[in-house]
Design a protein around this motif. Sequence first.
Motif, PDB file in Angstrom:
ATOM      1  N   PRO A  49       0.803  -1.227   0.000  1.00 15.61           N
ATOM      2  CA  PRO A  49       0.000   0.000   0.000  1.00 15.61           C
ATOM      3  C   PRO A  49       0.830   1.267   0.000  1.00 15.61           C
ATOM      4  O   PRO A  49       0.432   2.267  -0.572  1.00 15.61           O
ATOM      5  CB  PRO A  49      -0.809  -0.127   1.298  1.00 15.61           C
ATOM      6  CG  PRO A  49      -0.873  -1.588   1.553  1.00 15.61           C
ATOM      7  CD  PRO A  49       0.422  -2.142   1.057  1.00 15.61           C
ATOM      8  N   ALA A  50       2.010   1.250   0.648  1.00 16.00           N
ATOM      9  CA  ALA A  50       2.832   2.455   0.733  1.00 16.00           C
ATOM     10  C   ALA A  50       3.366   2.872  -0.628  1.00 16.00           C
ATOM     11  O   ALA A  50       3.794   4.002  -0.809  1.00 16.00           O
ATOM     12  CB  ALA A  50       3.998   2.236   1.696  1.00 16.00           C
ATOM     13  N   GLU A  51       3.329   1.959  -1.590  1.00 16.29           N
ATOM     14  CA  GLU A  51       3.922   2.239  -2.880  1.00 16.29           C
ATOM     15  C   GLU A  51       2.880   2.626  -3.934  1.00 16.29           C
ATOM     16  O   GLU A  51       3.184   2.761  -5.092  1.00 16.29           O
ATOM     17  CB  GLU A  51       4.711   1.013  -3.358  1.00 16.29           C
ATOM     18  CG  GLU A  51       5.887   0.689  -2.444  1.00 16.29           C
ATOM     19  CD  GLU A  51       6.584  -0.588  -2.859  1.00 16.29           C
ATOM     20  OE1 GLU A  51       6.208  -1.163  -3.894  1.00 16.29           O
ATOM     21  OE2 GLU A  51       7.507  -1.000  -2.153  1.00 16.29           O
ATOM     22  N   LYS A  52       1.648   2.768  -3.538  1.00 12.00           N
ATOM     23  CA  LYS A  52       0.632   3.167  -4.498  1.00 12.00           C
ATOM     24  C   LYS A  52      -0.424   4.001  -3.777  1.00 12.00           C
ATOM     25  O   LYS A  52      -0.371   4.181  -2.571  1.00 12.00           O
ATOM     26  CB  LYS A  52       0.023   1.935  -5.151  1.00 12.00           C
ATOM     27  CG  LYS A  52      -0.665   0.994  -4.174  1.00 12.00           C
ATOM     28  CD  LYS A  52      -0.894  -0.380  -4.775  1.00 12.00           C
ATOM     29  CE  LYS A  52      -1.642  -0.380  -6.073  1.00 12.00           C
ATOM     30  NZ  LYS A  52      -1.896  -1.725  -6.597  1.00 12.00           N
ATOM     31  N   ASN A  53      -1.370   4.512  -4.510  1.00 10.46           N
ATOM     32  CA  ASN A  53      -2.414   5.322  -3.922  1.00 10.46           C
ATOM     33  C   ASN A  53      -3.217   4.492  -2.924  1.00 10.46           C
ATOM     34  O   ASN A  53      -3.865   3.510  -3.273  1.00 10.46           O
ATOM     35  CB  ASN A  53      -3.339   5.839  -5.027  1.00 10.46           C
ATOM     36  CG  ASN A  53      -4.428   6.739  -4.500  1.00 10.46           C
ATOM     37  OD1 ASN A  53      -5.386   6.261  -3.927  1.00 10.46           O
ATOM     38  ND2 ASN A  53      -4.252   8.026  -4.678  1.00 10.46           N
ATOM     39  N   LYS A  54      -3.188   4.893  -1.641  1.00 12.09           N
ATOM     40  CA  LYS A  54      -3.805   4.068  -0.606  1.00 12.09           C
ATOM     41  C   LYS A  54      -5.324   4.039  -0.705  1.00 12.09           C
ATOM     42  O   LYS A  54      -5.949   3.022  -0.402  1.00 12.09           O
ATOM     43  CB  LYS A  54      -3.353   4.552   0.775  1.00 12.09           C
ATOM     44  CG  LYS A  54      -1.878   4.274   1.035  1.00 12.09           C
ATOM     45  CD  LYS A  54      -1.515   4.502   2.490  1.00 12.09           C
ATOM     46  CE  LYS A  54      -0.064   4.101   2.735  1.00 12.09           C
ATOM     47  NZ  LYS A  54       0.326   4.206   4.155  1.00 12.09           N
ATOM     48  N   GLN A  55      -5.925   5.127  -1.099  1.00 11.69           N
ATOM     49  CA  GLN A  55      -7.380   5.118  -1.241  1.00 11.69           C
ATOM     50  C   GLN A  55      -7.796   4.117  -2.312  1.00 11.69           C
ATOM     51  O   GLN A  55      -8.747   3.347  -2.129  1.00 11.69           O
ATOM     52  CB  GLN A  55      -7.900   6.512  -1.584  1.00 11.69           C
ATOM     53  CG  GLN A  55      -9.396   6.576  -1.878  1.00 11.69           C
ATOM     54  CD  GLN A  55     -10.241   5.959  -0.760  1.00 11.69           C
ATOM     55  OE1 GLN A  55      -9.966   6.158   0.421  1.00 11.69           O
ATOM     56  NE2 GLN A  55     -11.258   5.207  -1.132  1.00 11.69           N
ATOM     57  N   GLU A  56      -7.073   4.112  -3.415  1.00 12.13           N
ATOM     58  CA  GLU A  56      -7.372   3.165  -4.485  1.00 12.13           C
ATOM     59  C   GLU A  56      -7.160   1.729  -4.012  1.00 12.13           C
ATOM     60  O   GLU A  56      -7.955   0.834  -4.312  1.00 12.13           O
ATOM     61  CB  GLU A  56      -6.470   3.459  -5.692  1.00 12.13           C
ATOM     62  CG  GLU A  56      -6.672   2.510  -6.860  1.00 12.13           C
ATOM     63  CD  GLU A  56      -5.704   2.790  -8.001  1.00 12.13           C
ATOM     64  OE1 GLU A  56      -5.562   1.914  -8.869  1.00 12.13           O
ATOM     65  OE2 GLU A  56      -5.093   3.883  -8.006  1.00 12.13           O
ATOM     66  N   TYR A  57      -6.111   1.507  -3.239  1.00 13.31           N
ATOM     67  CA  TYR A  57      -5.786   0.161  -2.759  1.00 13.31           C
ATOM     68  C   TYR A  57      -6.863  -0.357  -1.808  1.00 13.31           C
ATOM     69  O   TYR A  57      -7.361  -1.478  -1.943  1.00 13.31           O
ATOM     70  CB  TYR A  57      -4.430   0.173  -2.052  1.00 13.31           C
ATOM     71  CG  TYR A  57      -4.013  -1.169  -1.510  1.00 13.31           C
ATOM     72  CD1 TYR A  57      -3.460  -2.138  -2.342  1.00 13.31           C
ATOM     73  CD2 TYR A  57      -4.180  -1.476  -0.164  1.00 13.31           C
ATOM     74  CE1 TYR A  57      -3.078  -3.378  -1.840  1.00 13.31           C
ATOM     75  CE2 TYR A  57      -3.809  -2.711   0.345  1.00 13.31           C
ATOM     76  CZ  TYR A  57      -3.252  -3.654  -0.500  1.00 13.31           C
ATOM     77  OH  TYR A  57      -2.888  -4.886  -0.006  1.00 13.31           O
ATOM     78  N   TYR A  58      -7.248   0.480  -0.824  1.00 15.16           N
ATOM     79  CA  TYR A  58      -8.179   0.015   0.201  1.00 15.16           C
ATOM     80  C   TYR A  58      -9.634   0.010  -0.269  1.00 15.16           C
ATOM     81  O   TYR A  58     -10.484  -0.607   0.375  1.00 15.16           O
ATOM     82  CB  TYR A  58      -8.022   0.853   1.468  1.00 15.16           C
ATOM     83  CG  TYR A  58      -6.761   0.505   2.231  1.00 15.16           C
ATOM     84  CD1 TYR A  58      -6.601  -0.761   2.780  1.00 15.16           C
ATOM     85  CD2 TYR A  58      -5.722   1.434   2.383  1.00 15.16           C
ATOM     86  CE1 TYR A  58      -5.450  -1.095   3.461  1.00 15.16           C
ATOM     87  CE2 TYR A  58      -4.573   1.103   3.071  1.00 15.16           C
ATOM     88  CZ  TYR A  58      -4.434  -0.160   3.609  1.00 15.16           C
ATOM     89  OH  TYR A  58      -3.284  -0.505   4.287  1.00 15.16           O
ATOM     90  N   ALA A  59      -9.935   0.657  -1.368  1.00 16.48           N
ATOM     91  CA  ALA A  59     -11.301   0.650  -1.891  1.00 16.48           C
ATOM     92  C   ALA A  59     -11.751  -0.770  -2.212  1.00 16.48           C
ATOM     93  O   ALA A  59     -12.940  -1.104  -2.101  1.00 16.48           O
ATOM     94  CB  ALA A  59     -11.395   1.537  -3.128  1.00 16.48           C
ATOM     95  N   THR A  60     -10.817  -1.632  -2.612  1.00 17.28           N
ATOM     96  CA  THR A  60     -11.145  -3.026  -2.941  1.00 17.28           C
ATOM     97  C   THR A  60     -10.428  -4.007  -2.015  1.00 17.28           C
ATOM     98  O   THR A  60     -10.346  -5.200  -2.306  1.00 17.28           O
ATOM     99  CB  THR A  60     -10.756  -3.328  -4.399  1.00 17.28           C
ATOM    100  OG1 THR A  60      -9.346  -3.070  -4.578  1.00 17.28           O
ATOM    101  CG2 THR A  60     -11.556  -2.468  -5.359  1.00 17.28           C
ATOM    102  N   TYR A  61      -9.923  -3.502  -0.902  1.00 16.21           N
ATOM    103  CA  TYR A  61      -9.121  -4.328   0.014  1.00 16.21           C
ATOM    104  C   TYR A  61      -9.881  -5.565   0.481  1.00 16.21           C
ATOM    105  O   TYR A  61      -9.348  -6.683   0.494  1.00 16.21           O
ATOM    106  CB  TYR A  61      -8.699  -3.477   1.218  1.00 16.21           C
ATOM    107  CG  TYR A  61      -7.898  -4.211   2.264  1.00 16.21           C
ATOM    108  CD1 TYR A  61      -6.523  -4.417   2.113  1.00 16.21           C
ATOM    109  CD2 TYR A  61      -8.511  -4.702   3.414  1.00 16.21           C
ATOM    110  CE1 TYR A  61      -5.790  -5.090   3.064  1.00 16.21           C
ATOM    111  CE2 TYR A  61      -7.774  -5.375   4.380  1.00 16.21           C
ATOM    112  CZ  TYR A  61      -6.422  -5.563   4.202  1.00 16.21           C
ATOM    113  OH  TYR A  61      -5.699  -6.234   5.155  1.00 16.21           O
ATOM    114  N   PHE A  62     -11.150  -5.395   0.869  1.00 11.94           N
ATOM    115  CA  PHE A  62     -11.893  -6.504   1.440  1.00 11.94           C
ATOM    116  C   PHE A  62     -12.456  -7.456   0.382  1.00 11.94           C
ATOM    117  O   PHE A  62     -13.103  -8.447   0.725  1.00 11.94           O
ATOM    118  CB  PHE A  62     -13.010  -5.973   2.343  1.00 11.94           C
ATOM    119  CG  PHE A  62     -12.472  -5.265   3.556  1.00 11.94           C
ATOM    120  CD1 PHE A  62     -11.909  -5.981   4.597  1.00 11.94           C
ATOM    121  CD2 PHE A  62     -12.487  -3.881   3.629  1.00 11.94           C
ATOM    122  CE1 PHE A  62     -11.386  -5.343   5.709  1.00 11.94           C
ATOM    123  CE2 PHE A  62     -11.968  -3.231   4.733  1.00 11.94           C
ATOM    124  CZ  PHE A  62     -11.413  -3.964   5.772  1.00 11.94           C
TER     125      PHE A  62
END
Length: 242
Positions: A29-42
């Motif tokens: 996550p630290a290497e990319k946009n975190k909002q984009e990453y966590y939007a589909t995290y689950f």
Amino acid sequence: MKKLLLAVIAMLMVITLAGCGNGGGSDKPAEKNKQEYYATYFDNHELVKDPFMISVNYSDMTDMIMEIGAKGEMFTCRMAFEGRSLEMIGNDKALYMKVTLPDQPGEWVYTETEDAESMQPVTAEEMTGSFDDLKDVTYKETVTENGKEYDIITVTVKGEDGEEDFPAEIWVCNDKVERIVYEEASFDENGNDIVSKVTMNILDGSSIALPKEAENAAKASEEDLMMQLFAFLFSGMDFEDE
């Protein structure tokens, strides 16, 4: 020769440092946009993964302990408040229990049963089931606590059985959920409505095992264990009319 050795050491250090920088791959996550990453995290991560231990703390009941965990076929539950405690551990063949009350020192007993989980006062599914339906998943911030770095995600949890939706925070460390924080309606000792902050810490359950002192537990019937469970759950309650 000495210069050559120093050059080799320096090169190894550069390679090692480069490896540390890329150790988690491009999906960290630290290497990319975190909002984009966590939007589909689950969509790709489980909230709780076996083996686990969930420890629950309530802001209005600071002396209360509630823990529940599982490792394979084995499950465990521990509850304590006001000098009373319940310890339970079992699998699909047997259930071990120890109940301690203010006027009753506890001792381990066990029963052989095919439905040990049905005697649990609370299950992991009951504690986390409402978090299966999350929406408005939003990355909030990254914080450091006790030397660990957490990404905090805010979510909206869908209320069950007609109840209102409610907000919650989910703390992620090293791409693993380690904490859930939310508020729920409660009441104080005088019956006044209050809001209690609930913190669920999700820990590793690899160490779950039958306690040493339970190995010599006395055998009892399912009814005996059920009576002890009821004695714990209803201990300290005043059933007299006010």
